[in-house]
Design a protein around this motif. Structure first.
Motif: not given
Length: 758
Positions: A724-750
């Motif tokens: 669980t510790l490994l998962t939490l560290v990985a989750a924080l990195a993904v949520d603060l680094l990868v997810l914003p970068a993916l969201l920044g690509r844009g999404a369909r307005r609909t």
């Protein structure tokens, strides 16, 4: 609308909300008085577990095999020295006075067969230790080391370690009975050590293992829970800098845990070493909702009531959604093949549900009644804002670096294998672990398979053809590299043939074999009989095989090999086999298969919840992707560095999935709110700036809590915490680094034009 009204109650009517909330918690918590604790290994298995049924069937035929083993390191002079025999005799005599004892076996009272003219005598090997001179003691040692049923089992081959094995039939309350037996055994061991200087006694066996389950749980409750609460309170105080806010969050955490345990009591749950960690998990997970509500209010320049109302408006939807997804994740543990993990899932799910409800009602009420004052937290958001800005400027390199990390780490998944070592469940600081490893190294250790070998009819065990095949199987077992000892009835018959019949090998006919059986049984000392190796109808015999240096995979492989040999080489022998070790070896494998189904269902349920709440298929899919990645990374790292997936890790996927979804939901919910007025890049930056500090705080708190649990003396709980510790560290990195970068690509307005959930 209902959620809005419920969330407003704590602000509008804080005293009434406090009274009603505490009343509900107290009513639920009253059930805690009905909780019991079951320390027995059997609590980890279903009543219809195939290996448990086989083992219970063996218990119905042969005498009870709940054992307590005193492992004795004798003083100078060895076990057959004057001091050594005196200590063993005192220990053997004292063992007969333990509660619920059925039989005691040691080198002192092992049956000694000898012929004196026409008279055959069977007597204890050592009847009067003080009356033996050096020559007599040397003779006893020579005889004992020549007995196959003694050497390697009760006496170390070419070594001084001995064992006094006590067979018991415990009755009454499992916890109280086990504690009473072990307390009496430890007192006996201390007395023997004190009265016979140089003697060291260790306590092992099944009863000691049952006690170790309880001992481990009590240690965790007495040390880990207070330590975890202390670390979390200190961390919250340093971050929130508000005594009122910390006190309010702690009240919610403790109330949720108490209510869940109470509901478990009302439901008739018996706690075990695994399910007893529910309060630790609840308290750790429950903190996240409170932190989001408090930080949301502290980041406002409004008056206290307005700030609380704004925070609840912002966090109400995410809190409800994360509560639902976390509950779904823990409820997936109901697919587990291990009852304590099902109980753990249900208890934590109830606690998380209480925590979510209380965070929206009791927490605001307490913040209204306590001297809580919101203050702008612009400085706290500055690092998050700089992080978001930097990420979105370098979005492609960030995603490329993440892809490289995934490609390097994920092959570790192929290294995972289902395996377990039930002795390693217990920390090295527990006495049982020391005794079990000592026995495994030098005697017949804790890894055993017990065989019931059937003849074709009652009294059929005397048939020379059956005995010949039985002896061949014994020879094959002893030739295997894993075998430490084989307890075989044919050894007794061969010795009787040598002593009485003056022949070699087994009795030549059924009549003589039956006579030897009667002679041996009639000559046994008081308190012993042959029901530990022979069925009462003489239609089957018990063969006990002790293995060394094996784990669950090796044990299952040995089991298959032995069954295949019997089928091919012993057509007259029908077999049934079982053992506590086999039960654990198979349940680990079965648990992994069962949890795959549960995890798939949890993913579908969580995906549906996200899709409905976020009102966006693309965002729901993105959420599942970014929640799968941390889990895959954690398990891949486990594959690289640990490899074995055992009893605990079979359940951790569903449990951690519900936890890691929480942070992603808060990022996506904030992103969708920002998309009402901003383009994707700016909305992603706002989400990280606003939610980032809370994610760091909640993840840090979760890490502190699970780090405490990782220090558990019960390895199943410790491994669950480590992954669980490994998962939490990985989750924080993904949520603060990868997810914003993916969201920044844009999404369909609909997809993104609708309002925020809740």
């Amino acid at each position: 609308r209902l959620a809005t009204n419920v969330a407003e109650i704590g602000i509008v009517r804080p005293r009434a909300t406090l009274l009603v909330s505490l009343l509900l918690v107290v009513l639920a918590a009253l059930g805690a008085s009905r909780l019991s604790f079951d320390p027995r290994y059997g609590a980890f298995f279903e009543a219809d577990d195939p290996q448990r049924l086989a083992y219970d069937a063996l218990r119905d035929v042969f005498s009870a095999s709940d054992t307590l083993a005193f492992l004795v390191e004798p003083p100078a002079g060895g076990p057959f020295g004057e001091a050594g025999l005196a200590a063993l005799s005192a220990l053997t005599d004292g063992a007969w006075r333990l509660p619920h004892v059925l039989r005691v076996d040691s080198i002192v009272n092992v049956p000694w067969l000898r012929a004196e003219g026409d008279l055959v005598t069977v007597s204890p090997l050592v009847e009067d230790p003080a009356g033996l001179d050096a020559a007599a003691r040397a003779e006893r040692e020579r005889v004992a080391r020549a007995m196959p049923e003694v050497a390697g089992r009760l006496l170390e081959r070419d070594g001084p370690l001995t064992a006094v094995v006590v067979t018991l039939v415990p009755e009454g309350d499992p916890l109280a009975t086990t504690q009473r037996i072990v307390a009496a055994a430890r007192e006996l061991a201390r007395r023997v050590e004190a009265e016979h200087p140089g003697t060291r006694v260790h306590l092992g066996g099944i009863v000691a293992m049952n006690h170790a389950f309880a001992e481990s749980s009590l240690r965790d409750s007495a040390t880990l829970l207070p330590a975890m609460l202390g670390v979390m309170v200190l961390g919250l105080g340093l971050v929130l800098r508000s005594l009122a806010a910390v006190a309010a969050i702690v009240v919610v955490m403790v109330a949720a845990s108490a209510a869940a345990l109470g509901l478990g009591g009302w439901a008739g749950i018996a706690l075990t070493t695994a399910s007893a960690l529910a309060p630790i998990v609840i308290v750790t997970v429950a903190v996240a909702d409170g932190v989001h509500v408090v930080l949301g209010a502290r980041g406002s320049a409004d008056a206290p009531v307005a700030a609380l109302r704004a925070s609840l408006e912002e966090n109400r939807g995410p809190v409800l959604l994360t509560t639902a997804t976390t509950v779904a994740g823990f409820l997936s543990l109901n697919f587990s093949a291990v009852p304590p993990f099902r109980d753990l899932g249900n208890l934590v799910a109830a606690g998380v549900a209480f925590a979510g409800l209380l965070s929206l009602t009791l927490l605001p009420a307490l913040l209204r009644l306590l001297p809580f004052r919101p203050a702008p937290e612009s400085a706290a958001g500055a690092p998050a804002a700089r992080l978001a800005e930097g990420l979105l400027r370098r979005r492609r390199p960030v995603l490329l670096a993440a892809a490289v990390v995934f490609l390097v780490v994920l092959p570790g998944l192929a290294r995972l294998r289902v395996n377990d070592d039930f002795v390693a469940y217990f920390g090295p600081e527990l006495p049982f672990r020391t005794a079990a490893e000592l026995a495994d190294d030098r005697l017949a250790g804790p890894w055993e398979i017990e065989y019931q070998l059937h003849a074709e009819a009652p009294e059929g065990i005397h048939d020379p053809a059956f005995l010949a095949q039985l002896e061949a199987f014994t020879d094959w077992l002893r030739a295997q590299p894993e075998t430490a000892h084989v307890l075989a009835w044919t050894d007794v018959l061969a010795r009787l043939e040598r002593v009485v019949g003056e022949g070699e090998g087994l009795p030549p006919d059924a009549e003589r074999a039956a006579q030897y059986t009667f002679l041996y049984e009639a000559s046994l000392p008081f308190g012993t009989d042959v029901t530990n190796v022979l069925a009462t109808d003489r239609g089957s015999v018990r063969q006990l095989v002790a293995l060394r240096d094996v784990d669950a995979r090796a044990l299952r492989a040995f089991e298959d090999r032995a069954s295949a040999w019997l089928a091919a080489h012993a057509p007259q022998v029908r077999e049934r086999h079982g053992g506590i070790n086999l039960m654990f070896a198979h349940v680990s494998e079965r648990n992994v298969r069962a949890m795959i189904e549960g995890n798939l269902l949890a993913v579908l349920v969580i995906g549906a919840l996200l899709g409905v709440a976020l009102r966006s298929i693309s965002l729901a899919g993105l959420s599942l992707l970014t929640n799968f990645l941390p889990l895959l990374l954690a398990f891949a790292l486990w594959g690289w560095f640990v490899r074995d997936v055992g009893l605990a890790l079979g359940t951790v996927f569903g449990m951690t999935l519900g936890i890691v979804v929480d942070d992603t939901v808060h990022v996506l919910a904030r992103y969708r709110r920002a998309r009402r007025t901003a383009p994707p890049r700016e909305a992603a930056a706002r989400a990280v700036t606003r939610v980032g500090p809370a994610l760091v705080v909640t993840t840090g708190t979760l890490l502190a809590g699970f780090a405490c649990l990782a220090a558990s003396s019960f390895a199943v709980n410790a491994q669950l915490a480590q992954i669980t510790l490994l998962t939490l560290v990985a989750a924080l990195a993904v949520d603060l680094l990868v997810l914003p970068a993916l969201l920044g690509r844009g999404a369909r307005r609909t997809d993104d034009s609708a309002g925020a959930p809740g």
